[in-house]
Enzyme design. Structure first.
Site, mmCIF file in Angstrom:
data_model
loop_
_atom_site.group_PDB
_atom_site.id
_atom_site.type_symbol
_atom_site.label_atom_id
_atom_site.label_comp_id
_atom_site.label_asym_id
_atom_site.label_seq_id
_atom_site.Cartn_x
_atom_site.Cartn_y
_atom_site.Cartn_z
ATOM 1 N N ALA A 8 10.534 7.057 7.801
ATOM 2 C CA ALA A 8 10.045 7.200 9.170
ATOM 3 C C ALA A 8 8.532 7.361 9.123
ATOM 4 C CB ALA A 8 10.684 8.423 9.810
ATOM 5 N N GLY A 23 14.058 7.278 5.829
ATOM 6 C CA GLY A 23 14.529 6.294 6.804
ATOM 7 C C GLY A 23 14.614 4.891 6.214
ATOM 8 N N GLU A 48 17.819 4.732 4.640
ATOM 9 C CA GLU A 48 18.829 4.749 5.705
ATOM 10 C C GLU A 48 18.993 3.355 6.328
ATOM 11 O OE1 GLU A 48 16.934 8.293 7.582
ATOM 12 O OE2 GLU A 48 19.011 8.979 7.743
ATOM 13 N N GLU A 79 13.557 13.738 2.672
ATOM 14 C CA GLU A 79 13.305 14.471 3.925
ATOM 15 C C GLU A 79 13.228 15.977 3.722
ATOM 16 O OE1 GLU A 79 15.314 11.901 3.612
ATOM 17 O OE2 GLU A 79 15.202 10.594 5.367
HETATM 18 N N1 3HC Z 1 4.632 7.790 7.278
HETATM 19 C C1 3HC Z 1 3.318 7.664 7.557
HETATM 20 N N2 3HC Z 1 2.375 7.506 6.636
HETATM 21 C C2 3HC Z 1 2.780 7.474 5.352
HETATM 22 C C3 3HC Z 1 4.123 7.605 4.977
HETATM 23 C C4 3HC Z 1 5.086 7.757 6.008
HETATM 24 N N3 3HC Z 1 6.387 7.878 5.740
HETATM 25 N N4 3HC Z 1 4.215 7.531 3.628
HETATM 26 C C5 3HC Z 1 2.968 7.365 3.184
HETATM 27 N N5 3HC Z 1 2.097 7.329 4.212
HETATM 28 C C6 3HC Z 1 0.645 7.125 4.147
HETATM 29 C C7 3HC Z 1 -0.062 8.208 3.346
HETATM 30 O O1 3HC Z 1 -0.398 9.309 4.157
HETATM 31 C C8 3HC Z 1 -1.273 7.476 2.845
HETATM 32 O O2 3HC Z 1 -2.188 7.410 3.910
HETATM 33 P P1 3HC Z 1 -3.761 7.436 3.639
HETATM 34 O O3 3HC Z 1 -4.045 6.245 2.787
HETATM 35 O O4 3HC Z 1 -4.359 7.387 4.990
HETATM 36 O O5 3HC Z 1 -4.019 8.737 2.924
HETATM 37 C C9 3HC Z 1 -0.761 6.050 2.614
HETATM 38 O O6 3HC Z 1 0.432 5.949 3.399
HETATM 39 C C10 3HC Z 1 -0.409 5.748 1.169
HETATM 40 O O7 3HC Z 1 0.453 6.785 0.703
HETATM 41 P P2 3HC Z 1 0.307 7.398 -0.770
HETATM 42 O O8 3HC Z 1 -1.130 7.655 -1.062
HETATM 43 O O9 3HC Z 1 1.261 8.515 -0.880
HETATM 44 O O10 3HC Z 1 0.768 6.130 -1.631
HETATM 45 P P3 3HC Z 1 1.567 6.095 -2.990
HETATM 46 O O11 3HC Z 1 1.643 4.660 -3.362
HETATM 47 O O12 3HC Z 1 1.001 7.081 -3.956
HETATM 48 O O13 3HC Z 1 3.037 6.622 -2.639
HETATM 49 C C11 3HC Z 1 5.082 6.778 -1.398
HETATM 50 C C12 3HC Z 1 3.872 5.896 -1.802
HETATM 51 C C13 3HC Z 1 5.923 7.100 -2.634
HETATM 52 C C14 3HC Z 1 5.892 5.994 -0.413
HETATM 53 C C15 3HC Z 1 4.565 8.098 -0.788
HETATM 54 O O14 3HC Z 1 3.585 7.771 0.199
HETATM 55 C C16 3HC Z 1 5.611 8.923 -0.124
HETATM 56 O O15 3HC Z 1 6.315 9.639 -0.794
HETATM 57 N N6 3HC Z 1 5.693 8.853 1.206
HETATM 58 C C17 3HC Z 1 6.576 9.686 1.991
HETATM 59 C C18 3HC Z 1 8.011 9.285 1.846
HETATM 60 C C19 3HC Z 1 8.880 10.161 2.707
HETATM 61 O O16 3HC Z 1 8.812 11.362 2.673
HETATM 62 N N7 3HC Z 1 9.727 9.513 3.503
HETATM 63 C C20 3HC Z 1 10.641 10.216 4.372
HETATM 64 C C21 3HC Z 1 10.030 10.308 5.704
HETATM 65 S S1 3HC Z 1 11.017 11.294 6.791
HETATM 66 C C22 3HC Z 1 12.200 10.256 7.315
HETATM 67 O O17 3HC Z 1 12.292 9.142 6.890
HETATM 68 C C23 3HC Z 1 13.084 10.818 8.377
HETATM 69 C C24 3HC Z 1 14.251 9.959 8.657
HETATM 70 O O18 3HC Z 1 15.350 10.430 7.939
HETATM 71 C C25 3HC Z 1 14.605 9.980 10.100
#
Ligand code: 3HC
Ligand code: NAI
Length: 705
Positions: A63, A102, A105, A125
């Site tokens: 997400a 997500g 998912e 999450e």
């Molecule tokens: N939403 C918005 N922005 C995101 C994002 C997300 N899910 N994931 C990463 N970004 C952004 C980062 O803030 C960063 O922004 P910036 O360049 O402005 O600082 C940019 O994307 C690049 O991210 P990273 O520097 O972390 O890049 P990496 O290549 O090192 O890592 C990744 C990539 C492994 C995908 C890591 O970004 C990550 O772990 N992201 C979060 C994943 C996550 O937690 N997903 C679950 C979200 S909650 C959800 O999905 C709820 C659902 O169940 C309803």
């Protein structure tokens, strides 16, 4: 407007390619694009199957985290996932790079899943204070069983394609990394086999044995209950229970309600703040303006506690290390300290003896500074004594090549004074590691006045290679972390003399979510370290400042903590868990009498308010003086170096949540009895008067301006 999801039909296959750089987060535009594309594919009679892929470096990172807490925009992700699953034509998700949250998912809503061998799948999450809220808690158990699903959701860990295949989370591993090509080939294969629509919500096999599922849920519930203070783990378990007990549609409703509760919890706000703060700290001004220098060979001066740990951190990052000590005996001890770390890993089968030998082949040792002639970076970790530091830096000035970065690991000393003692102050920087240096994630990068920007950029690049969390700090006594620590530790000592026991204070700090209290910490690190610092500073201490002598009295008895069997606590032979000591309390009471203090009792809330107000007030001063770039730099420092609970975001985020007016009012109340210690930060006053919070400063480079 940019198209977030590209749609085309090729040989009867609808190709949906998500295009939302950098990581294809599921923003409103992506959700709208996916829903429209699935509907188009459904309506087009020439389409026989649907393929979902991500462009760029990810399938979908999850997400869009930036949207949490904002007004929701249709369609919701659960609706998109339901539409994908309901499609009456086979839908295949082809995964490369991250498929997180997500993103996974979406993939689980597809009917089949193929992944490249480098794909990373996970449901992280929980790390954001949430639970998979787009059907993940209901679909994952139906695909892979309750135990595996709970493991993924409660740990938040990422798994590779081979493990995902073994679990049944994916159906096939692609032979090449060209995911578009591989995905299409897999769709064609399925079509040629006449593969049917296969909806995850209708799968029953993985959960067929009810007793096994229930046992897994019970075990996970017991584990989750132990994660003190965390809100979402138990909700995740509740969702999986619903997956076992309820029809799919009802399970989804349960998930929705519990997801909403997580979304509204302050922990979600704290953890998401931490997520972005950990990324923002990487963007110091010098990392934009200058290029890092190349680092291959690193010198470490001093093989004591810190030097040995720093050497291990460097070796672990694949660097060449030269360890320098003052004599052969100390050198041998330093080498043994390094080897012991790897012996421990061999004993735990985390490393083979050959692996250890391979790593140690990159370590050389010497008592001669001439061995550093080719070092690209040198970090000194000798005694905390300015004269010793000056002597070491004079040697570095003499022997190191031009352009070598010269760093000090000092905890408190003036890095400007160290820099200006040699002929090349532009190469000198502070690299403040935390003990144990190969484990603790924080690296304070202390930026003195004359350092060249590319040296700062080099330090940030080094942190990346060491997998550390870097925070840029200015020069002052204790930089960001130790300076704030000194203040809240003093607040604890005041509380102690005023009537709280060290055990109550430790208990209060743990109850807030720290892994350990200040007095337990002192026993762990050795009370003699702080004692030496206090003695050194006695001459320069403000005579008006309140000074509590209790810790000194303990040290005078030789009670330094775990290593001497007693400190604030008593330790049975070989035990690392202490028990309260009545003799310590007798000393505390005697000191209270000497100081003329009438002891009073405190509630846990009283104690917390003072301890945290001291931390926040000093944090605000550190920002106001420009020692920390922004409030988030203080937050990351306290979370990664001092055990501040990550789910509260950090002290400045916590202050915002409590309300700055409340914090300031508390400080002013406490100041009535000790105006010197409780002098409110000017920045805090300004913010309260303007009705602003610390977070409003986080976007600015010089927030105190
Ligand atoms: N939403 C918005 N922005 C995101 C994002 C997300 N899910 N994931 C990463 N970004 C952004 C980062 O803030 C960063 O922004 P910036 O360049 O402005 O600082 C940019 O994307 C690049 O991210 P990273 O520097 O972390 O890049 P990496 O290549 O090192 O890592 C990744 C990539 C492994 C995908 C890591 O970004 C990550 O772990 N992201 C979060 C994943 C996550 O937690 N997903 C679950 C979200 S909650 C959800 O999905 C709820 C659902 O169940 C309803
Ligand atoms: P330590 O006493 O364990 O190790 C210091 C080492 O430096 C000793 O092995 C000593 O033989 C060596 N040494 C002394 N003078 C030397 C010289 N002239 N040339 C070469 N080697 C010399 O001390 P520790 O705890 O490792 O601290 C080192 C530095 O790191 C200090 O500046 C300290 O403030 C800082 N630091 C310590 C932390 C801790 O938790 N111990 C945390 C962060 C920083």
């Amino acid at each position: 407007m940019r198209t977030a999801v590209h749609y085309q039909v090729q040989d009867h296959v609808a190709l949906l390619a998500i295009d939302n750089p950098p990581v294809n987060a599921l923003s409103a535009a992506v959700r709208q694009g996916l829903l429209a594309a699935v509907r188009a594919a459904q309506a087009d009679d020439t389409v026989h199957a649907v393929l979902i892929t991500g462009l760029g470096k990810a399938f979908i990172a999850g997400a869009d985290i930036r949207e949490f807490g904002l007004p929701p925009q249709a369609p919701s992700l659960p609706d998109v996932c339901d539409a994908i699953e309901a499609c009456r034509k086979p839908v295949v998700a082809a995964i490369h790079g991250p498929a997180h949250g997500g993103g996974l998912e979406v993939a689980m809503s597809a009917h089949y899943r193929v992944a490249t061998s480098s794909a990373k799948l996970g449901l992280p999450e929980v790390q954001l204070g949430l639970l998979p809220g787009a059907g993940g808690t209901q679909r994952a158990p139906r695909l892979i069983g309750a135990q595996a699903a709970l493991d993924l959701m409660l740990s938040g860990r990422q798994i590779g394609a081979p493990e995902a295949l073994r679990m049944g989370l994916i159906d096939h591993i692609a032979t090449s990394d060209d995911i578009q090509l591989e995905g299409l080939a897999y769709v064609r294969h399925l079509l040629s086999e006449g593969a049917p629509v296969r909806r995850t919500c209708e799968q029953t096999q993985a959960m067929a044995d009810r007793a096994v599922q229930q046992a897994a849920i019970n075990a996970a519930r017991a584990d989750a209950a132990k994660r003190r203070g965390l809100f979402s783990p138990l909700k995740i378990v509740d969702c999986v229970q619903a997956a076992l007990d309820l029809p799919f549609a009802e399970g989804l409703r349960t998930e929705r309600a519990l997801f909403q509760q997580c979304l509204e919890s302050p922990q979600r706000a704290g953890l998401i703040h931490a997520f972005f703060a950990e990324r923002e700290v990487l963007k110091a001004p010098e990392t934009r303006s200058a290029k890092p220098r190349a680092i291959q060979q690193v010198g470490v001066i001093g093989g004591g506690t810190m030097g040995a740990g720093i050497a291990v951190a460097m070796l672990d990052a694949g660097l060449q290390v030269i360890l320098i000590e003052r004599d052969e005996a100390a050198l041998a001890q330093g080498r043994t300290r390094v080897e012991k770390v790897y012996d421990g890993q061999v004993a735990k089968s985390r490393l083979t003896p050959q692996g250890k030998a391979g790593i140690l082949a990159r370590l050389s040792t010497s008592t001669d500074y001439a061995a550093l002639a080719q070092a690209d970076l040198v970090i000194e970790a000798v005694f905390e004594d300015m004269a010793v530091k000056h002597a070491v830096f004079a040697q570095l000035d003499r022997y190191c090549k031009p352009g070598a970065v010269l760093a000090t690991n000092t905890s408190y000393l003036d890095v400007n004074a160290i820099a200006s003692s040699i002929s090349r102050p532009q190469e000198v920087i502070g690299l403040h590691f935390f003990s144990p240096a190969h484990i603790m994630k924080l690296l304070e990068i202390v930026v003195p006045a004359k350092v060249s920007p590319d040296v700062v950029a080099t330090a940030f690049e080094l942190a990346r290679r060491l997998k550390k969390v870097p925070v840029r700090a200015g020069v002052c006594d204790g930089f960001i972390g130790n300076r704030i620590l000194a203040t809240y530790r003093t607040a604890a000592d005041h509380l102690l003399e005023d009537g709280a026991s060290p055990y109550e204070i430790d208990q209060m700090v743990r109850a807030f979510g720290f892994p350990i209290g200040p007095y337990e910490m002192s026993d762990l690190a050795g009370g003699d370290i702080g004692w030496a610092t206090r003695k050194r500073r006695a001459a320069t201490r403000d005579p008006r400042a309140r000074y509590v002598h209790i810790a000194d009295r303990l040290c005078e008895q030789g009670w330094f903590g775990q290593k001497s069997g007693r400190g604030w606590y008593r330790y049975a032979e070989g035990s690392r868990t202490g028990t309260p000591d009545p003799e310590v309390m007798a000393i505390v009471e005697a000191e209270r009498t000497k100081a003329g203090v009438q002891p009073r009792s405190f509630t846990t809330e009283d104690l917390q308010r003072r301890y945290l107000a001291a931390m926040i007030n000093e944090g605000a001063k550190v920002i106001e003086e420009g020692i920390a770039l922004r409030p988030l730099d203080v937050d990351v420092t306290l979370v990664h170096g001092y055990g501040f609970p990550r789910h509260r975001g950090g002290p400045m985020k916590y202050a915002d949540q409590v309300g700055l007016a409340q914090i300031l009012a508390d400080i002013r109340t406490f100041a009535q009895t000790d105006p010197l210690f409780w002098k409110p930060s000017a920045l805090l006053i300004t913010l309260v008067e303007a009705g602003r919070d610390f977070d409003s400063l986080n976007q600015l480079e010089t927030p105190h301006a």
